[in-house]
Design a protein around this motif. Structure first.
Motif, mmCIF file in Angstrom:
data_model
loop_
_atom_site.group_PDB
_atom_site.id
_atom_site.type_symbol
_atom_site.label_atom_id
_atom_site.label_comp_id
_atom_site.label_asym_id
_atom_site.label_seq_id
_atom_site.Cartn_x
_atom_site.Cartn_y
_atom_site.Cartn_z
ATOM 1 N N ILE A 185 0.855 -1.181 0.000
ATOM 2 C CA ILE A 185 0.000 0.000 0.000
ATOM 3 C C ILE A 185 0.892 1.232 0.000
ATOM 4 N N ILE A 186 0.739 2.051 -1.025
ATOM 5 C CA ILE A 186 1.529 3.281 -1.143
ATOM 6 C C ILE A 186 0.600 4.449 -0.843
ATOM 7 N N THR A 187 0.885 5.174 0.228
ATOM 8 C CA THR A 187 -0.024 6.203 0.722
ATOM 9 C C THR A 187 0.758 7.413 1.230
ATOM 10 N N ASP A 188 0.112 8.566 1.242
ATOM 11 C CA ASP A 188 0.727 9.750 1.858
ATOM 12 C C ASP A 188 0.158 9.984 3.257
ATOM 13 N N SER A 189 -0.504 8.964 3.799
ATOM 14 C CA SER A 189 -1.145 9.063 5.109
ATOM 15 C C SER A 189 -0.370 8.284 6.168
ATOM 16 N N HIS A 242 1.573 15.610 -2.933
ATOM 17 C CA HIS A 242 1.810 16.793 -3.777
ATOM 18 C C HIS A 242 3.300 17.024 -4.042
ATOM 19 N N SER A 243 4.014 15.927 -4.209
ATOM 20 C CA SER A 243 5.465 16.024 -4.426
ATOM 21 C C SER A 243 5.869 15.598 -5.832
ATOM 22 N N GLY A 244 4.890 15.353 -6.697
ATOM 23 C CA GLY A 244 5.201 14.951 -8.061
ATOM 24 C C GLY A 244 5.261 13.456 -8.264
ATOM 25 N N ASP A 252 -4.787 11.790 -6.542
ATOM 26 C CA ASP A 252 -5.251 13.070 -6.006
ATOM 27 C C ASP A 252 -6.150 13.796 -7.006
ATOM 28 N N ILE A 253 -5.752 13.801 -8.265
ATOM 29 C CA ILE A 253 -6.534 14.473 -9.315
ATOM 30 C C ILE A 253 -7.910 13.815 -9.453
ATOM 31 N N TYR A 254 -7.934 12.489 -9.543
ATOM 32 C CA TYR A 254 -9.205 11.780 -9.691
ATOM 33 C C TYR A 254 -10.103 11.978 -8.471
#
Length: 267
Positions: A185-189, A242-244, A252-254
């Protein structure tokens, strides 16, 4: 990684210093006393005994529990069960560049840290957000199979908590990959990354209460997350939002576009 359970009870307070009794093995004679000042973050071991020596060896873990506990929850009579992992590398768990692994195969429940995860593994990329302007939130799950192919799922929600929306995204991804045993799981949380690998053990020991004596948030979701990871090997990889990062940015866009829509639409 072997885990040990302790009962921590505040038994006395003198001039801002709290005497805390820490007991193990459910036997009253197997205990030690410490002193802690939550203002000065000063910790002192009051006895020389077996339990005290173990706590000294894992002092970093003990300090983290005490430091994160709110000052107003230090009072005589407060009790909580805590878990210490034998020789846990706390610094590695806190290193966001590392991958945290939860291995629940064959009846075990082990968590540890690695520099690089499995080379061939299904990947779940997630992101979620609540948009105040629309009073709605949404999450997106991007799943990559072993051949590099992607599938995308995006759903709107009335939930207003961004942390919970992130958790819902991870749950959705695991449900889609219900029959897959190894998943990253790849997450920014950090809420998702740490909840299942560190916090949930203590919550369950304390009837879903935190170290502050309060009910954990989003209990039913955490119970579901815990259940659907049974017999699986799960890697948690954190990426900065939001780091590219391509997949995270796409999610994030979807998610934002989905939250803007008046009617729900699933891809």
């Amino acid at each position: 990684m072997k885990m040990f359970i302790f009962l921590m009870e505040i038994i006395e307070e003198v001039n801002g210093y709290f005497k805390i009794r820490i007991t193990t093995d459910n036997k009253e004679e197997n205990y030690t006393d410490i002193s802690f000042n939550p203002d000065e973050k000063k910790l002192e071991f009051l006895n020389q005994d077996r339990v005290g020596e173990y706590l000294k060896q894992n002092e970093y873990q003990l300090r983290k529990i005490l430091h994160n506990k709110r000052k107003d929850t230090f009072f005589v009579g407060f009790k909580v069960k805590i878990v210490l992992r034998d020789e846990k590398d706390v610094a590695a768990f806190n290193d966001r560049s590392k991958i945290v692994v939860l291995d629940k195969r064959n009846g075990q429940n082990d968590s540890f840290v690695v520099d690089d995860g499995e080379e061939r593994i299904y990947k779940i990329y997630t992101d979620g957000s609540f948009m105040e302007k629309y009073n709605r939130g949404a999450y997106t799950v991007l799943i990559q199979d072993l051949k590099g192919n992607y599938d995308i799922y995006s759903e709107k929600t009335e939930i207003k908590s961004s942390s919970l929306i992130e958790l819902m995204a991870a749950i959705k991804g695991l449900k889609v990959l219900n029959n897959v045993k190894k998943i990253r799981i790849i997450t920014d949380s950090q809420y998702v990354r740490k909840g299942l690998t560190e916090w949930i053990v203590n919550w369950k020991l304390n009837d879903w209460n935190t170290a502050n004596g309060e009910k954990a948030k989003n209990i039913e979701y955490w119970k579901e997350f815990d259940k659907i990871t049974e017999n699986k090997y799960i890697e948690f990889q954190w990426v900065k939002g939001h780091s590219g990062h391509f997949e995270n940015s796409l999610c994030d866009i979807y998610a934002r576009e989905q939250a803007k829509k008046e009617t729900s639409h699933k891809f």
